[in-house]
Structures are given as structure tokens and as C-alpha cells.
Design a protein around this motif. Structure first.
Motif, PDB file in Angstrom:
ATOM      1  N   ALA A 106      17.335  10.507  -3.684  1.00 48.08           N
ATOM      2  CA  ALA A 106      17.057   9.421  -2.744  1.00 48.08           C
ATOM      3  C   ALA A 106      15.613   9.527  -2.260  1.00 48.08           C
ATOM      4  O   ALA A 106      15.202  10.581  -1.770  1.00 48.08           O
ATOM      5  CB  ALA A 106      18.017   9.491  -1.561  1.00 48.08           C
ATOM      6  N   TRP A 107      14.865   8.449  -2.423  1.00 48.67           N
ATOM      7  CA  TRP A 107      13.476   8.375  -1.958  1.00 48.67           C
ATOM      8  C   TRP A 107      13.383   7.243  -0.944  1.00 48.67           C
ATOM      9  O   TRP A 107      14.018   6.196  -1.081  1.00 48.67           O
ATOM     10  CB  TRP A 107      12.522   8.078  -3.107  1.00 48.67           C
ATOM     11  N   SER A 108      12.532   7.436   0.055  1.00 47.99           N
ATOM     12  CA  SER A 108      12.288   6.438   1.088  1.00 47.99           C
ATOM     13  C   SER A 108      10.776   6.232   1.180  1.00 47.99           C
ATOM     14  O   SER A 108      10.028   7.199   1.353  1.00 47.99           O
ATOM     15  CB  SER A 108      12.853   6.959   2.416  1.00 47.99           C
ATOM     16  N   PHE A 109      10.315   4.978   1.051  1.00 51.35           N
ATOM     17  CA  PHE A 109       8.889   4.651   1.001  1.00 51.35           C
ATOM     18  C   PHE A 109       8.467   3.835   2.226  1.00 51.35           C
ATOM     19  O   PHE A 109       9.071   2.804   2.511  1.00 51.35           O
ATOM     20  CB  PHE A 109       8.578   3.793  -0.229  1.00 51.35           C
ATOM     21  N   THR A 110       7.417   4.268   2.898  1.00 50.68           N
ATOM     22  CA  THR A 110       6.811   3.495   3.980  1.00 50.68           C
ATOM     23  C   THR A 110       5.303   3.516   3.781  1.00 50.68           C
ATOM     24  O   THR A 110       4.726   4.577   3.534  1.00 50.68           O
ATOM     25  CB  THR A 110       7.147   4.083   5.366  1.00 50.68           C
ATOM     26  N   GLU A 111       4.669   2.362   3.867  1.00 49.63           N
ATOM     27  CA  GLU A 111       3.217   2.280   3.707  1.00 49.63           C
ATOM     28  C   GLU A 111       2.585   1.775   4.996  1.00 49.63           C
ATOM     29  O   GLU A 111       3.081   0.819   5.607  1.00 49.63           O
ATOM     30  CB  GLU A 111       2.844   1.347   2.565  1.00 49.63           C
ATOM     31  N   LEU A 112       1.486   2.414   5.380  1.00 49.64           N
ATOM     32  CA  LEU A 112       0.719   1.999   6.548  1.00 49.64           C
ATOM     33  C   LEU A 112      -0.675   1.569   6.094  1.00 49.64           C
ATOM     34  O   LEU A 112      -1.303   2.260   5.294  1.00 49.64           O
ATOM     35  CB  LEU A 112       0.577   3.158   7.545  1.00 49.64           C
ATOM     36  N   LYS A 113      -1.132   0.453   6.590  1.00 47.86           N
ATOM     37  CA  LYS A 113      -2.520   0.041   6.392  1.00 47.86           C
ATOM     38  C   LYS A 113      -3.308   0.715   7.502  1.00 47.86           C
ATOM     39  O   LYS A 113      -2.840   0.832   8.635  1.00 47.86           O
ATOM     40  CB  LYS A 113      -2.675  -1.477   6.494  1.00 47.86           C
ATOM     41  N   ALA A 114      -4.522   1.145   7.176  1.00 50.96           N
ATOM     42  CA  ALA A 114      -5.306   1.874   8.167  1.00 50.96           C
ATOM     43  C   ALA A 114      -6.791   1.601   7.979  1.00 50.96           C
ATOM     44  O   ALA A 114      -7.232   1.141   6.930  1.00 50.96           O
ATOM     45  CB  ALA A 114      -5.022   3.364   8.046  1.00 50.96           C
ATOM     46  N   LYS A 115      -7.543   1.908   9.035  1.00 47.76           N
ATOM     47  CA  LYS A 115      -9.001   1.837   8.996  1.00 47.76           C
ATOM     48  C   LYS A 115      -9.524   3.177   9.475  1.00 47.76           C
ATOM     49  O   LYS A 115      -8.954   3.804  10.361  1.00 47.76           O
ATOM     50  CB  LYS A 115      -9.528   0.734   9.924  1.00 47.76           C
ATOM     51  N   SER A 116     -10.635   3.575   8.874  1.00 46.66           N
ATOM     52  CA  SER A 116     -11.315   4.783   9.326  1.00 46.66           C
ATOM     53  C   SER A 116     -12.803   4.474   9.378  1.00 46.66           C
ATOM     54  O   SER A 116     -13.220   3.363   9.043  1.00 46.66           O
ATOM     55  CB  SER A 116     -11.046   5.946   8.377  1.00 46.66           C
ATOM     56  N   LYS A 117     -13.587   5.462   9.764  1.00 50.56           N
ATOM     57  CA  LYS A 117     -15.033   5.250   9.830  1.00 50.56           C
ATOM     58  C   LYS A 117     -15.608   4.899   8.456  1.00 50.56           C
ATOM     59  O   LYS A 117     -16.668   4.303   8.363  1.00 50.56           O
ATOM     60  CB  LYS A 117     -15.716   6.476  10.413  1.00 50.56           C
ATOM     61  N   ASP A 118     -14.884   5.259   7.400  1.00 55.55           N
ATOM     62  CA  ASP A 118     -15.340   4.988   6.040  1.00 55.55           C
ATOM     63  C   ASP A 118     -14.795   3.674   5.468  1.00 55.55           C
ATOM     64  O   ASP A 118     -15.085   3.341   4.329  1.00 55.55           O
ATOM     65  CB  ASP A 118     -14.944   6.145   5.121  1.00 55.55           C
ATOM     66  N   GLY A 119     -13.963   2.964   6.229  1.00 58.35           N
ATOM     67  CA  GLY A 119     -13.431   1.686   5.758  1.00 58.35           C
ATOM     68  C   GLY A 119     -11.920   1.655   5.693  1.00 58.35           C
ATOM     69  O   GLY A 119     -11.234   2.466   6.312  1.00 58.35           O
ATOM     70  N   GLU A 120     -11.409   0.713   4.909  1.00 58.81           N
ATOM     71  CA  GLU A 120      -9.965   0.530   4.762  1.00 58.81           C
ATOM     72  C   GLU A 120      -9.346   1.700   4.008  1.00 58.81           C
ATOM     73  O   GLU A 120      -9.967   2.259   3.109  1.00 58.81           O
ATOM     74  CB  GLU A 120      -9.668  -0.759   3.988  1.00 58.81           C
ATOM     75  N   SER A 121      -8.125   2.040   4.385  1.00 56.96           N
ATOM     76  CA  SER A 121      -7.421   3.100   3.672  1.00 56.96           C
ATOM     77  C   SER A 121      -5.924   2.852   3.709  1.00 56.96           C
ATOM     78  O   SER A 121      -5.444   1.947   4.398  1.00 56.96           O
ATOM     79  CB  SER A 121      -7.762   4.477   4.248  1.00 56.96           C
ATOM     80  N   LEU A 122      -5.207   3.645   2.936  1.00 55.60           N
ATOM     81  CA  LEU A 122      -3.754   3.567   2.863  1.00 55.60           C
ATOM     82  C   LEU A 122      -3.160   4.904   3.281  1.00 55.60           C
ATOM     83  O   LEU A 122      -3.698   5.953   2.957  1.00 55.60           O
ATOM     84  CB  LEU A 122      -3.296   3.314   1.423  1.00 55.60           C
ATOM     85  N   ILE A 123      -2.047   4.828   3.978  1.00 56.29           N
ATOM     86  CA  ILE A 123      -1.255   6.014   4.275  1.00 56.29           C
ATOM     87  C   ILE A 123       0.154   5.690   3.816  1.00 56.29           C
ATOM     88  O   ILE A 123       0.703   4.649   4.163  1.00 56.29           O
ATOM     89  CB  ILE A 123      -1.259   6.350   5.775  1.00 56.29           C
ATOM     90  N   ARG A 124       0.705   6.578   3.008  1.00 58.42           N
ATOM     91  CA  ARG A 124       2.080   6.391   2.537  1.00 58.42           C
ATOM     92  C   ARG A 124       2.896   7.617   2.909  1.00 58.42           C
ATOM     93  O   ARG A 124       2.445   8.744   2.745  1.00 58.42           O
ATOM     94  CB  ARG A 124       2.133   6.214   1.023  1.00 58.42           C
TER      95      ARG A 124
END
Length: 166
Positions: A106-124
Motif C-alpha cells: 500500500a502506497w499513499s501519495f501527497t504532493e505539495l507545491k512550494a516556493k523557496s529562495k531559488d524558485g518553485e519546487s515540489l515536495i512529495r
């Protein structure tokens, strides 16, 4: 959007032939060897409190595999929030959590959109239930710049495909 991610990860499990050279299998934890993962030779690995941290040579992707009891998930999330705040990361949006079976687990996936000083990023956050007697789960946390996400897609797919349970 998250369904595309889940489908992409599922396709990644089929493997890629153009992946970089990979080192041997790395145990997620020494104390409780539930699973191993194989990482490209050039990537950096370090043991951490609950598992292993993995980074690309250009530091565009940080990846953590941590073995935690379900009761520790809030603590883990708070630790990650403190880390991301320290790194100047702001969460700008979140997906719904999608659950599916991958390789019989069983896998559970959640994705977060994010910003940092270096620009757009992803957190999963990907929670993997290896179905062990201790009840612990593997929490895979992925933090990437958008550029790093694209650049290292094949290697990440191979890493995901390499996860093996003991």
C-alpha cells in the motif's frame, strides 16, 4: 494532477534503460532492515536518525527514506516543517492524498507545491506500508526544484523501481 503523478510513478516502476550507473543496494535503516533502495553512484547518501538522506550531485533533489511508526508521523511532519522553514520553503498548495497498491504494498501519495529562495519546487510525501510485524512504514520525502525534477526524472524512476523489501 496527482493522478498524473501516480501514473508516472507507476510507469517508472517498469524501469528505464537509460539510467545512470547505480551502486549496490542501500539499507533504509541498519537497525530494522525492512527495505533497500539502490542509488546512482554519483549521488550522496548519509545515514540519518530514522533512515537515509540522498542528494543529487547538483543538490537539486533531496530525498529521505525514513522508517517510522504510525504514531510518529506527526513528529516527523513537524521536523520536516521546521527544516523546510529553515531552508526558506513556503508551501503554496497541496494535493489530495491518493492511495494505491504498488508492487503488492500500500502506497499513499501527497504532493505539495512550494516556493523557496531559488524558485518553485515540489515536495512529495509517499508513505509505503511494507506490512511488517512492527507496523512501521517507510516515509519517502522528495524535495526538488522544478529543473531538478525534470533533469533527474529517469534516475528517480530507477530509484523508485529499485525499492526491495526484505
Amino acid at each position: 494532477m496527482l493522478r498524473k503523478i501516480v501514473c508516472a510513478l507507476a510507469l517508472a516502476l517498469a524501469g528505464f534503460s537509460s539510467s545512470p550507473a547505480f551502486a549496490g543496494a542501500l539499507q533504509i535503516t541498519d537497525a530494522d532492515p525492512i527495505a533497500v533502495v539502490t542509488v546512482p553512484d554519483a549521488w550522496t547518501t548519509a545515514k540519518i536518525k530514522r533512515g537515509v538522506e540522498i542528494r543529487t550531485p547538483d543538490e537539486e533533489i533531496y530525498l529521505w527514506f525514513e522508517l517510522v511508526a504510525p504514531a510518529e508521523l506527526d513528529t516527523l511532519q513537524k521536523e520536516h516543517n521546521v527544516y523546510f522553514e529553515k531552508e526558506g520553503v513556503t508551501i503554496t498548495g497541496a494535493s489530495d492524498t491518493v492511495k494505491q497498491e504498488v508492487k503488492g504494498k500500500a502506497w499513499s501519495f501527497t504532493e505539495l507545491k512550494a516556493k523557496s529562495k531559488d524558485g518553485e519546487s515540489l515536495i512529495r510525501y509517499i508513505a509505503i506500508n511494507p506490512n511488517v510485524a512492527s507496523g512501521k512504514i517507510i516515509m519517502m520525502t522528495y524535495w526538488a526544484s522544478l529543473e531538478g525534477h525534470k533533469t533527474h526524472d529517469a534516475a528517480m524512476s530507477a530509484i523508485i523501481d529499485s525499492i526491495a523489501y526484505k
